[in-house]
Design a protein around this motif. Structure first.
Motif, PDB file in Angstrom:
ATOM      1  N   ASN A 215      57.934 -24.713   0.425  1.00 49.44           N
ATOM      2  CA  ASN A 215      57.255 -24.386   1.679  1.00 49.44           C
ATOM      3  C   ASN A 215      57.954 -25.026   2.869  1.00 49.44           C
ATOM      4  O   ASN A 215      58.059 -24.413   3.945  1.00 49.44           O
ATOM      5  CB  ASN A 215      55.802 -24.843   1.619  1.00 49.44           C
ATOM      6  N   ALA A 216      58.405 -26.261   2.695  1.00 44.37           N
ATOM      7  CA  ALA A 216      59.122 -26.938   3.786  1.00 44.37           C
ATOM      8  C   ALA A 216      60.413 -26.201   4.115  1.00 44.37           C
ATOM      9  O   ALA A 216      60.782 -26.046   5.289  1.00 44.37           O
ATOM     10  CB  ALA A 216      59.408 -28.389   3.409  1.00 44.37           C
ATOM     11  N   ALA A 217      61.121 -25.733   3.086  1.00 38.79           N
ATOM     12  CA  ALA A 217      62.357 -24.969   3.313  1.00 38.79           C
ATOM     13  C   ALA A 217      62.064 -23.666   4.053  1.00 38.79           C
ATOM     14  O   ALA A 217      62.807 -23.277   4.969  1.00 38.79           O
ATOM     15  CB  ALA A 217      63.040 -24.679   1.981  1.00 38.79           C
ATOM     16  N   THR A 218      60.980 -22.994   3.683  1.00 43.10           N
ATOM     17  CA  THR A 218      60.582 -21.783   4.398  1.00 43.10           C
ATOM     18  C   THR A 218      60.268 -22.099   5.853  1.00 43.10           C
ATOM     19  O   THR A 218      60.660 -21.361   6.766  1.00 43.10           O
ATOM     20  CB  THR A 218      59.349 -21.145   3.726  1.00 43.10           C
ATOM     21  N   GLY A 219      59.575 -23.210   6.066  1.00 40.83           N
ATOM     22  CA  GLY A 219      59.241 -23.620   7.423  1.00 40.83           C
ATOM     23  C   GLY A 219      60.472 -23.919   8.264  1.00 40.83           C
ATOM     24  O   GLY A 219      60.535 -23.556   9.448  1.00 40.83           O
ATOM     25  N   ARG A 220      61.473 -24.557   7.668  1.00 42.43           N
ATOM     26  CA  ARG A 220      62.701 -24.865   8.417  1.00 42.43           C
ATOM     27  C   ARG A 220      63.446 -23.580   8.779  1.00 42.43           C
ATOM     28  O   ARG A 220      64.007 -23.460   9.879  1.00 42.43           O
ATOM     29  CB  ARG A 220      63.601 -25.795   7.607  1.00 42.43           C
ATOM     30  N   ALA A 221      63.451 -22.598   7.875  1.00 40.03           N
ATOM     31  CA  ALA A 221      64.076 -21.311   8.192  1.00 40.03           C
ATOM     32  C   ALA A 221      63.342 -20.630   9.343  1.00 40.03           C
ATOM     33  O   ALA A 221      63.967 -20.026  10.226  1.00 40.03           O
ATOM     34  CB  ALA A 221      64.091 -20.422   6.953  1.00 40.03           C
ATOM     35  N   GLU A 222      62.031 -20.733   9.337  1.00 42.66           N
ATOM     36  CA  GLU A 222      61.239 -20.168  10.436  1.00 42.66           C
ATOM     37  C   GLU A 222      61.563 -20.862  11.750  1.00 42.66           C
ATOM     38  O   GLU A 222      61.635 -20.214  12.809  1.00 42.66           O
ATOM     39  CB  GLU A 222      59.750 -20.289  10.119  1.00 42.66           C
ATOM     40  N   LEU A 223      61.778 -22.171  11.708  1.00 45.92           N
ATOM     41  CA  LEU A 223      62.123 -22.924  12.918  1.00 45.92           C
ATOM     42  C   LEU A 223      63.499 -22.536  13.440  1.00 45.92           C
ATOM     43  O   LEU A 223      63.722 -22.488  14.657  1.00 45.92           O
ATOM     44  CB  LEU A 223      62.055 -24.421  12.647  1.00 45.92           C
ATOM     45  N   ASP A 224      64.436 -22.272  12.544  1.00 50.96           N
ATOM     46  CA  ASP A 224      65.761 -21.817  12.976  1.00 50.96           C
ATOM     47  C   ASP A 224      65.651 -20.509  13.756  1.00 50.96           C
ATOM     48  O   ASP A 224      66.266 -20.346  14.823  1.00 50.96           O
ATOM     49  CB  ASP A 224      66.676 -21.627  11.768  1.00 50.96           C
ATOM     50  N   LYS A 225      64.880 -19.588  13.226  1.00 54.13           N
ATOM     51  CA  LYS A 225      64.687 -18.308  13.909  1.00 54.13           C
ATOM     52  C   LYS A 225      63.936 -18.500  15.218  1.00 54.13           C
ATOM     53  O   LYS A 225      64.259 -17.879  16.252  1.00 54.13           O
ATOM     54  CB  LYS A 225      63.935 -17.327  13.021  1.00 54.13           C
ATOM     55  N   LEU A 226      62.936 -19.370  15.202  1.00 57.16           N
ATOM     56  CA  LEU A 226      62.155 -19.663  16.403  1.00 57.16           C
ATOM     57  C   LEU A 226      63.053 -20.185  17.522  1.00 57.16           C
ATOM     58  O   LEU A 226      62.932 -19.769  18.680  1.00 57.16           O
ATOM     59  CB  LEU A 226      61.074 -20.691  16.069  1.00 57.16           C
ATOM     60  N   THR A 227      63.964 -21.072  17.182  1.00 57.98           N
ATOM     61  CA  THR A 227      64.871 -21.641  18.186  1.00 57.98           C
ATOM     62  C   THR A 227      65.754 -20.560  18.802  1.00 57.98           C
ATOM     63  O   THR A 227      65.961 -20.526  20.021  1.00 57.98           O
ATOM     64  CB  THR A 227      65.735 -22.744  17.547  1.00 57.98           C
ATOM     65  N   ILE A 228      66.271 -19.672  17.967  1.00 60.96           N
ATOM     66  CA  ILE A 228      67.088 -18.564  18.471  1.00 60.96           C
ATOM     67  C   ILE A 228      66.261 -17.662  19.380  1.00 60.96           C
ATOM     68  O   ILE A 228      66.695 -17.281  20.479  1.00 60.96           O
ATOM     69  CB  ILE A 228      67.677 -17.756  17.297  1.00 60.96           C
ATOM     70  N   ASP A 229      65.049 -17.338  18.956  1.00 59.61           N
ATOM     71  CA  ASP A 229      64.181 -16.459  19.746  1.00 59.61           C
ATOM     72  C   ASP A 229      63.867 -17.061  21.109  1.00 59.61           C
ATOM     73  O   ASP A 229      63.892 -16.362  22.131  1.00 59.61           O
ATOM     74  CB  ASP A 229      62.877 -16.181  18.994  1.00 59.61           C
ATOM     75  N   ILE A 230      63.555 -18.355  21.131  1.00 62.13           N
ATOM     76  CA  ILE A 230      63.190 -18.990  22.401  1.00 62.13           C
ATOM     77  C   ILE A 230      64.388 -19.077  23.331  1.00 62.13           C
ATOM     78  O   ILE A 230      64.264 -18.844  24.548  1.00 62.13           O
ATOM     79  CB  ILE A 230      62.564 -20.380  22.140  1.00 62.13           C
ATOM     80  N   ASN A 231      65.550 -19.391  22.797  1.00 60.99           N
ATOM     81  CA  ASN A 231      66.751 -19.388  23.643  1.00 60.99           C
ATOM     82  C   ASN A 231      66.991 -18.013  24.247  1.00 60.99           C
ATOM     83  O   ASN A 231      67.360 -17.894  25.427  1.00 60.99           O
ATOM     84  CB  ASN A 231      67.969 -19.852  22.846  1.00 60.99           C
ATOM     85  N   ASP A 232      66.787 -16.967  23.456  1.00 64.23           N
ATOM     86  CA  ASP A 232      66.943 -15.605  23.962  1.00 64.23           C
ATOM     87  C   ASP A 232      65.910 -15.302  25.053  1.00 64.23           C
ATOM     88  O   ASP A 232      66.219 -14.646  26.060  1.00 64.23           O
ATOM     89  CB  ASP A 232      66.803 -14.588  22.825  1.00 64.23           C
ATOM     90  N   MET A 233      64.686 -15.764  24.854  1.00 63.91           N
ATOM     91  CA  MET A 233      63.639 -15.544  25.849  1.00 63.91           C
ATOM     92  C   MET A 233      63.961 -16.221  27.176  1.00 63.91           C
ATOM     93  O   MET A 233      63.740 -15.661  28.253  1.00 63.91           O
ATOM     94  CB  MET A 233      62.295 -16.067  25.312  1.00 63.91           C
ATOM     95  N   LEU A 234      64.491 -17.437  27.101  1.00 62.19           N
ATOM     96  CA  LEU A 234      64.722 -18.233  28.307  1.00 62.19           C
ATOM     97  C   LEU A 234      66.000 -17.851  29.050  1.00 62.19           C
ATOM     98  O   LEU A 234      66.140 -18.162  30.239  1.00 62.19           O
ATOM     99  CB  LEU A 234      64.779 -19.724  27.942  1.00 62.19           C
ATOM    100  N   GLU A 235      66.916 -17.197  28.365  1.00 65.03           N
ATOM    101  CA  GLU A 235      68.222 -16.927  28.963  1.00 65.03           C
ATOM    102  C   GLU A 235      68.148 -16.218  30.316  1.00 65.03           C
ATOM    103  O   GLU A 235      68.859 -16.603  31.253  1.00 65.03           O
ATOM    104  CB  GLU A 235      69.081 -16.111  27.979  1.00 65.03           C
ATOM    105  N   PRO A 236      67.293 -15.203  30.489  1.00 67.16           N
ATOM    106  CA  PRO A 236      67.268 -14.506  31.784  1.00 67.16           C
ATOM    107  C   PRO A 236      66.784 -15.357  32.954  1.00 67.16           C
ATOM    108  O   PRO A 236      67.040 -15.005  34.112  1.00 67.16           O
ATOM    109  CB  PRO A 236      66.298 -13.338  31.530  1.00 67.16           C
ATOM    110  N   VAL A 237      66.066 -16.453  32.685  1.00 65.18           N
ATOM    111  CA  VAL A 237      65.516 -17.258  33.792  1.00 65.18           C
ATOM    112  C   VAL A 237      66.157 -18.640  33.886  1.00 65.18           C
ATOM    113  O   VAL A 237      65.654 -19.507  34.606  1.00 65.18           O
ATOM    114  CB  VAL A 237      63.980 -17.397  33.658  1.00 65.18           C
TER     115      VAL A 237
END
Length: 346
Positions: A215-237
Motif C-alpha cells: 500500500n505504501a508503494a502504491t501511495g508513493r506512485a500516486e504521489l509521483d503522479k500528483l507532483t507531475i499533475d500539480i506542476n502542470d497545473m501551476l505552469e501557466p501562472v
C-alpha cells in the motif's frame, strides 16, 4: 442415522474451513492494530497504508484548529485504545503531547517531523518573503560592501523592532520550534512518511507487513503522479504573486518552486500586528500583487483590511482539507485543491 451422520460431517468441516482461511493468508484471525492520527492529512496517509486491512482514528476533526483543540470523549477513547499514534509534532499541536502521555499509555508513538528522511524548513519570521532569505550568497558578499552592510544591518534591526509588539503577545508563536511544522505539504515528506507508517505498522502487525508495504508503494506512485499533475497545473501562472493568510505553505511553495510574497499572519494562533499589516499592504500596492488568500477557519476581516483599495483577487487555501471527507483520498485532493485555488486566483 443418515441425518446424524451428515450433521456430524458438517460440524467436522466447519472448523477446518476457518483454519484454511488463516493458513491461506486471510486476516480473519489477525489482530489489526488500533491506530490514531492527529490531523486529517496524516490520517489520510495512514489510511492509504492500512487500506483493506483496517481504519485509523482521526483525533482533530475537520474544521478544528490543530493549535487549540478540545478532545471529545470519542477522541480521548481512541487515544486510550491506540496501539500506535502518528502525529506531526508538538509545534503543530502543543496540547496533544500531554494527552498522548496521559491517555495513550500503551501506544507506540511516532513524531513524523522527527522521522528520518523528513525535509525540515526553518520558520520564516518576517511578513515579506524573499528568495534571498534562504540563501547565503548575499551574506558572503555583504562584508565587502562596508557602509552598505551597516545600513542593511540597521534595516534588519528596524524590521525586528516592528515585530516586537506582535511576538511579545503571541504565545502561539512561542510554541513553535525552529522548524516549520506544516511538513505534510511536501509530497516528498508524504512519501517518506508512508514508509515510516508502513514500518511501524509492520512491527506491530507482522502478519500484514506485506500488505502495508504494498500500500505504501502504491501511495508513493500516486504521489509521483500528483507532483507531475500539480506542476502542470501551476505552469501557466508561474510568475504570479500571491499573499497567504498565515505562513503554512512553505513546504508546498518549496516543492513546486512557487514562492509566496508574504503572509498576513505568522501563525494561525495569533492576529498580526498593525506593523505587519502595513508591510503587507505596502507590498501589494508597490508590486501589484495578484492574489490574497484567506483560510476557512480564520478572520476573513483581516484579509478584507489588507485588500482594501487594491485590485488583488482573493481565494481560500485550506492546508488541512477541512471540507473534505477524511480518508485515503483526502491527501491528494487537498494538494490538488491548493494548486487549483492558486490557478483560479492568479
Amino acid at each position: 442415522m443418515l441425518y446424524n451422520h451428515m450433521e456430524d460431517s458438517m460440524s467436522r468441516t466447519l472448523l477446518p474451513l476457518s483454519l484454511f482461511t488463516a493458513l491461506m493468508g486471510g486476516t480473519a484471525l489477525a489482530e489489526v492494530p488500533r491506530v490514531a492520527a492527529d490531523i486529517a492529512p496524516v490520517h489520510s496517509l495512514v489510511a492509504r497504508v492500512m487500506d483493506g486491512i483496517g481504519t485509523p482514528d482521526l483525533i482533530v476533526q475537520p474544521g478544528g484548529s490543530p493549535h487549540e483543540y478540545s478532545l471529545r470523549p470519542s477522541e480521548a477513547e481512541a487515544l486510550q485504545e491506540a496501539d500506535l499514534v502518528f502525529w506531526v509534532s508538538p509545534d503543530l499541536t502543543p496540547w496533544l503531547g500531554d494527552a498522548i502521555v496521559t491517555l495513550a499509555t500503551n501506544a507506540s508513538v511516532t513524531e513524523l517531523l522527527e522521522a528520518e528522511g523528513t525535509i525540515e524548513l526553518e520558520m520564516r519570521e518576517g511578513a515579506l518573503f524573499e528568495v534571498h532569505e534562504h540563501g547565503e550568497d548575499e551574506h558572503e558578499g555583504a562584508d565587502h560592501e562596508g557602509e552598505d552592510h551597516a545600513d542593511h544591518t540597521e534595516d534588519e534591526h528596524e524590521e525586528h523592532d516592528d515585530h516586537a509588539e506582535e511576538e511579545a503577545g503571541h504565545e502561539g508563536h512561542d510554541d513553535h520550534g525552529a522548524h516549520d511544522p506544516h511538513a505534510w505539504l511536501s509530497p516528498l515528506n508524504a512519501a517518506t512518511w508512508l514508509n515510516v507508517i508502513a514500518s511501524q505498522l509492520s512491527a506491530a502487525d507482522p502478519e500484514n507487513a506485506g500488505a502495508y508495504f504494498a500500500n505504501a508503494a502504491t501511495g508513493r506512485a500516486e504521489l509521483d503522479k500528483l507532483t507531475i499533475d500539480i506542476n502542470d497545473m501551476l505552469e501557466p501562472v508561474r510568475g504570479g504573486q500571491f499573499i497567504v493568510f498565515h505562513d503554512a505553505y512553505q513546504y508546498f511553495e518549496s516543492a513546486f518552486e512557487f514562492i509566496a510574497s508574504g503572509a498576513i499572519s505568522i501563525s494561525d494562533a495569533s492576529d498580526p500586528s498593525p506593523a505587519r499589516i502595513a508591510e503587507i499592504r505596502a507590498r501589494i500596492a508597490a508590486e501589484g500583487i495578484d492574489c490574497v488568500l484567506a483560510e476557512p477557519q480564520f478572520n476573513a476581516g483581516l484579509v478584507a483590511t489588507v485588500m482594501d483599495g487594491t485590485e488583488a483577487a482573493t481565494g481560500i487555501l485550506d492546508p488541512l482539507g477541512s471540507n473534505l471527507e477524511p480518508g485515503l483520498a483526502l491527501y491528494p485532493q487537498l494538494m490538488r485543491n491548493l494548486a487549483s485555488t492558486l490557478v483560479e486566483c492568479l
